[in-house]
Scaffold this active site. Structure first.
Site, PDB file in Angstrom:
ATOM      1  N   HIS A 204       0.816  -1.280  -0.111  1.00  0.00           N
ATOM      2  CA  HIS A 204      -0.119   0.066  -0.095  1.00  0.00           C
ATOM      3  C   HIS A 204       0.852   1.343  -0.101  1.00  0.00           C
ATOM      4  O   HIS A 204       2.140   1.171   0.371  1.00  0.00           O
ATOM      5  CB  HIS A 204      -1.089   0.163   1.084  1.00  0.00           C
ATOM      6  CG  HIS A 204      -0.316   0.034   2.690  1.00  0.00           C
ATOM      7  ND1 HIS A 204       0.355   1.259   3.249  1.00  0.00           N
ATOM      8  CD2 HIS A 204      -0.114  -0.963   3.401  1.00  0.00           C
ATOM      9  CE1 HIS A 204       0.793   0.858   4.176  1.00  0.00           C
ATOM     10  NE2 HIS A 204       0.665  -0.440   4.557  1.00  0.00           N
ATOM     11  N   CYS A 220       3.161  -4.937   6.680  1.00  0.00           N
ATOM     12  CA  CYS A 220       2.783  -4.615   5.226  1.00  0.00           C
ATOM     13  C   CYS A 220       3.812  -3.954   4.835  1.00  0.00           C
ATOM     14  O   CYS A 220       4.972  -3.414   5.247  1.00  0.00           O
ATOM     15  CB  CYS A 220       1.523  -3.758   5.410  1.00  0.00           C
ATOM     16  SG  CYS A 220      -0.110  -4.406   5.813  1.00  0.00           S
TER      17      CYS A 220
END
Length: 244
Positions: A204, A220
């Site tokens: 992301h 992440c």
């Protein structure tokens, strides 16, 4: 002034026993008596160790969760008490201005099928394999110590300006976080997100481009908004992602 020897004798400096997290002096106690940390409460910190039979919580951040999470103002009106939790505008043009300090380049690359995403957590780089023996190389931010992982996944979903719902473990560490945050320039997930299988992990964007090239996340893969927007347009659902 008391001598150093007298001071050491009074406090019994035991730097090798790990009795003091700061490596300082410890008050004398019998070595035969095992301390019961379960009922110990640090003064003025509001945390309790009761119910933890080993005397500690496994928390990489070094902060301990509340036994009972208090009512959080951020849950009621995040923007009122914490303006930084206002999601802000969904503006691709402005997102494209927050460039990474690690420029995107094309490099020789082999060993994987074209279209595969290969992530090197050690290098803190992401490679998108092209069909001519090269790959697009992007700078990324990866999981901090204790949160890194390896494996193979596929992109299961794509989202523009994704919403963010912090997991309960993160809220326990940081009670000021909102329960939910709409997508926008201030959202920690940035301008785009690529969801990996059925896991909680994503590739992301970020509202902190200075974190690229560092181990800072909870697992992440972070990219600067211009880079994640570029990658988003090049790959689809079902793309293979290899994390090394």
């Amino acid at each position: 002034m008391a001598s150093v020897a007298a001071h050491a004798q009074e406090w019994r400096y035991l730097s090798d026993y790990g009795d003091d997290a700061d490596g300082g002096y410890v008050a004398p106690r019998s070595r035969r008596e095992a301390p019961d940390y379960r009922d110990y409460r640090r003064s003025d910190d509001g945390y309790s160790y009761r119910g933890d039979p080993y005397g500690y919580y496994d928390d990489e951040d070094g902060d301990f969760p509340y036994r009972r999470r208090p009512q959080r103002q951020a849950s009621i009106d995040p923007g009122a008490s914490y303006p930084q939790f206002n999601p802000g505008a969904k503006d691709d043009r402005r997102a494209g201005l927050a460039r990474s300090s690690i420029p995107r380049t094309v490099v020789p690359f082999s060993g994987y099928e074209p279209g595969t995403i290969v992530i090197s957590t050690k290098e803190k780089r992401l490679y998108l394999v092209l069909n001519d023996g090269t790959a697009l190389k992007y700078g990324i931010g990866v999981g901090k110590q204790g949160f890194s992982w390896k494996g193979t996944q596929t992109i299961s979903r794509k989202a523009e300006w994704p919403d963010w719902t912090p997991p309960k473990e993160m809220i326990a560490r940081r009670p000021e976080l909102p329960d939910h945050m709409d997508g926008g320039l201030n959202n920690p997930l940035g301008a785009r997100a690529l969801y990996l299988g059925s896991t909680l992990y994503r590739i992301h964007g970020t509202n902190e481009p200075n974190s690229i090239g560092k181990a800072v996340s909870s697992g992440c893969i972070r990219m600067a908004n211009p880079d994640v927007m570029d990658l988003y347009g090049r790959v689809g659902v079902g793309t293979k992602v290899v994390v090394l």
